[in-house]
Design an enzyme around this catalytic site. Structure first.
Site, PDB file in Angstrom:
ATOM      1  N   ASP A  31      -8.853   1.386   9.936  1.00 34.20           N
ATOM      2  CA  ASP A  31      -8.593   1.866   9.117  1.00 34.20           C
ATOM      3  C   ASP A  31      -8.939   3.125   8.699  1.00 34.20           C
ATOM      4  O   ASP A  31      -9.664   3.657   8.591  1.00 34.20           O
ATOM      5  CB  ASP A  31      -9.136   0.842   8.143  1.00 34.20           C
ATOM      6  CG  ASP A  31      -8.044   0.149   7.406  1.00 34.20           C
ATOM      7  OD1 ASP A  31      -7.652  -0.940   7.375  1.00 34.20           O
ATOM      8  OD2 ASP A  31      -8.277   1.077   6.288  1.00 34.20           O
ATOM      9  N   ASN A  86      -4.581 -10.230   3.961  1.00 31.03           N
ATOM     10  CA  ASN A  86      -3.534 -10.280   2.428  1.00 31.03           C
ATOM     11  C   ASN A  86      -2.432 -10.228   2.939  1.00 31.03           C
ATOM     12  O   ASN A  86      -1.690  -9.866   3.082  1.00 31.03           O
ATOM     13  CB  ASN A  86      -3.772  -8.645   2.113  1.00 31.03           C
ATOM     14  CG  ASN A  86      -5.671  -8.567   2.008  1.00 31.03           C
ATOM     15  OD1 ASN A  86      -6.214  -9.611   2.005  1.00 31.03           O
ATOM     16  ND2 ASN A  86      -6.187  -7.362   2.305  1.00 31.03           N
ATOM     17  N   GLN A  93      -2.101  -7.196  -0.193  1.00 31.97           N
ATOM     18  CA  GLN A  93      -1.565  -6.317   0.868  1.00 31.97           C
ATOM     19  C   GLN A  93      -0.514  -4.891   0.085  1.00 31.97           C
ATOM     20  O   GLN A  93       0.064  -5.562  -0.520  1.00 31.97           O
ATOM     21  CB  GLN A  93      -0.364  -7.720   1.250  1.00 31.97           C
ATOM     22  CG  GLN A  93       0.399  -6.535   2.530  1.00 31.97           C
ATOM     23  CD  GLN A  93       1.418  -8.022   3.018  1.00 31.97           C
ATOM     24  OE1 GLN A  93       1.379  -9.069   2.668  1.00 31.97           O
ATOM     25  NE2 GLN A  93       1.922  -6.904   4.482  1.00 31.97           N
ATOM     26  N   VAL A  95       0.392  -3.248   2.970  1.00 27.52           N
ATOM     27  CA  VAL A  95       1.463  -2.512   4.003  1.00 27.52           C
ATOM     28  C   VAL A  95       1.790  -3.934   4.301  1.00 27.52           C
ATOM     29  O   VAL A  95       1.456  -4.936   4.818  1.00 27.52           O
ATOM     30  CB  VAL A  95       0.572  -1.906   5.389  1.00 27.52           C
ATOM     31  CG1 VAL A  95       2.131  -1.514   6.512  1.00 27.52           C
ATOM     32  CG2 VAL A  95       0.021  -0.297   4.158  1.00 27.52           C
ATOM     33  N   HIS A  99      -0.762  -7.636   9.523  1.00 31.60           N
ATOM     34  CA  HIS A  99      -1.890  -7.180   9.968  1.00 31.60           C
ATOM     35  C   HIS A  99      -3.327  -7.960   9.773  1.00 31.60           C
ATOM     36  O   HIS A  99      -3.355  -8.667   8.927  1.00 31.60           O
ATOM     37  CB  HIS A  99      -2.309  -5.111   9.646  1.00 31.60           C
ATOM     38  CG  HIS A  99      -2.105  -5.336   7.746  1.00 31.60           C
ATOM     39  ND1 HIS A  99      -0.839  -5.460   7.057  1.00 31.60           N
ATOM     40  CD2 HIS A  99      -3.446  -5.557   7.289  1.00 31.60           C
ATOM     41  CE1 HIS A  99      -1.223  -5.394   6.297  1.00 31.60           C
ATOM     42  NE2 HIS A  99      -2.388  -5.741   6.461  1.00 31.60           N
ATOM     43  N   HIS A 101      -7.326  -7.747   9.541  1.00 30.45           N
ATOM     44  CA  HIS A 101      -8.364  -6.418   9.699  1.00 30.45           C
ATOM     45  C   HIS A 101      -9.892  -7.623   9.732  1.00 30.45           C
ATOM     46  O   HIS A 101      -9.702  -8.909   9.784  1.00 30.45           O
ATOM     47  CB  HIS A 101      -8.735  -6.657   7.760  1.00 30.45           C
ATOM     48  CG  HIS A 101      -8.005  -6.659   6.940  1.00 30.45           C
ATOM     49  ND1 HIS A 101      -7.675  -4.642   6.646  1.00 30.45           N
ATOM     50  CD2 HIS A 101      -6.608  -6.611   6.463  1.00 30.45           C
ATOM     51  CE1 HIS A 101      -6.893  -3.972   6.265  1.00 30.45           C
ATOM     52  NE2 HIS A 101      -5.752  -5.564   5.624  1.00 30.45           N
TER      53      HIS A 101
HETATM   54  P1  DGP Z   1      -3.237  -3.984   3.178  1.00 32.49           P
HETATM   55  O1  DGP Z   1      -4.133  -3.751   1.777  1.00 32.49           O
HETATM   56  O2  DGP Z   1      -4.100  -5.901   3.653  1.00 32.49           O
HETATM   57  O3  DGP Z   1      -2.352  -4.665   3.169  1.00 32.49           O
HETATM   58  O4  DGP Z   1      -4.211  -3.358   4.155  1.00 32.49           O
HETATM   59  C1  DGP Z   1      -3.922  -2.150   4.746  1.00 32.49           C
HETATM   60  C2  DGP Z   1      -4.731  -1.063   5.011  1.00 32.49           C
HETATM   61  O5  DGP Z   1      -3.903  -0.099   5.793  1.00 32.49           O
HETATM   62  C3  DGP Z   1      -5.599  -0.603   4.605  1.00 32.49           C
HETATM   63  O6  DGP Z   1      -7.063  -1.157   4.480  1.00 32.49           O
HETATM   64  C4  DGP Z   1      -5.159   0.682   4.538  1.00 32.49           C
HETATM   65  C5  DGP Z   1      -5.010   0.577   5.767  1.00 32.49           C
HETATM   66  N1  DGP Z   1      -3.863   2.159   6.317  1.00 32.49           N
HETATM   67  C6  DGP Z   1      -3.027   2.371   5.076  1.00 32.49           C
HETATM   68  N2  DGP Z   1      -1.741   3.534   5.749  1.00 32.49           N
HETATM   69  C7  DGP Z   1      -2.793   3.765   6.865  1.00 32.49           C
HETATM   70  C8  DGP Z   1      -2.419   4.308   8.117  1.00 32.49           C
HETATM   71  O7  DGP Z   1      -1.858   4.965   7.756  1.00 32.49           O
HETATM   72  N3  DGP Z   1      -3.042   4.574   9.153  1.00 32.49           N
HETATM   73  C9  DGP Z   1      -4.456   3.407   9.182  1.00 32.49           C
HETATM   74  N4  DGP Z   1      -5.520   3.907  10.306  1.00 32.49           N
HETATM   75  N5  DGP Z   1      -4.382   2.895   8.066  1.00 32.49           N
HETATM   76  C10 DGP Z   1      -3.536   2.855   7.301  1.00 32.49           C
END
Ligand code: DGP
Length: 113
Positions: A31, A86, A93, A95, A99, A101
């Site tokens: 992340d 999430n 959430q 994205v 996914h 975590h």
């Molecule tokens: P959520 O809040 O559950 O939708 O988690 C999305 C997660 O994705 C958040 O912890 C940050 C991560 N994230 C967002 N953009 C990127 C990215 O471009 N690269 C990586 N490695 N993680 C990302």
């Protein structure tokens, strides 16, 4: 056409990631905003927006994601960890590509905020 999420761009190789695992069904990477010393995201290559949109045909895929999450947590040396999905903006959430975590490496409080 629906706009590609950042995770679809990562799967397509258009955006880099710190990859820890991939196979034909999923990709796992660190992340970008880690909430603990170990914070890995496990995502299906199939673009499912969230756990709201899954169906019985995704049963094997969902099981696969959990098994990979468990393998990766153990490979990272974790004895204790939290697996979080999430679902929906008000649940955190951000994205809209399903996914998991995998978070660990520090004590984790309960309940989460
Ligand atoms: P959520 O809040 O559950 O939708 O988690 C999305 C997660 O994705 C958040 O912890 C940050 C991560 N994230 C967002 N953009 C990127 C990215 O471009 N690269 C990586 N490695 N993680 C990302």
């Amino acid at each position: 056409m629906t706009e590609k999420t950042i995770f679809s761009k990562i799967i397509a190789g258009e955006v880099p990631c710190d990859e820890v695992y991939q196979d034909s069904k999923c990709l796992a990477f660190r992340d970008i905003q880690p909430q603990a010393p170990i914070h890995i995201l496990v995502i299906p290559k199939k673009a499912i927006p969230s756990l709201k949109e899954v169906s019985a045909s995704d049963k094997e895929l969902l099981g696969h994601l959990l098994l990979i999450a468990s393998d990766l947590a153990k490979k990272e040396g974790l004895e204790n960890w939290r697996t979080v999905i999430n679902t929906g903006a008000e649940a955190g959430q951000t994205v809209f590509h399903l996914h998991l975590h995998v978070i660990g490496g520090r004590p984790l409080n309960w309940p989460p905020g």
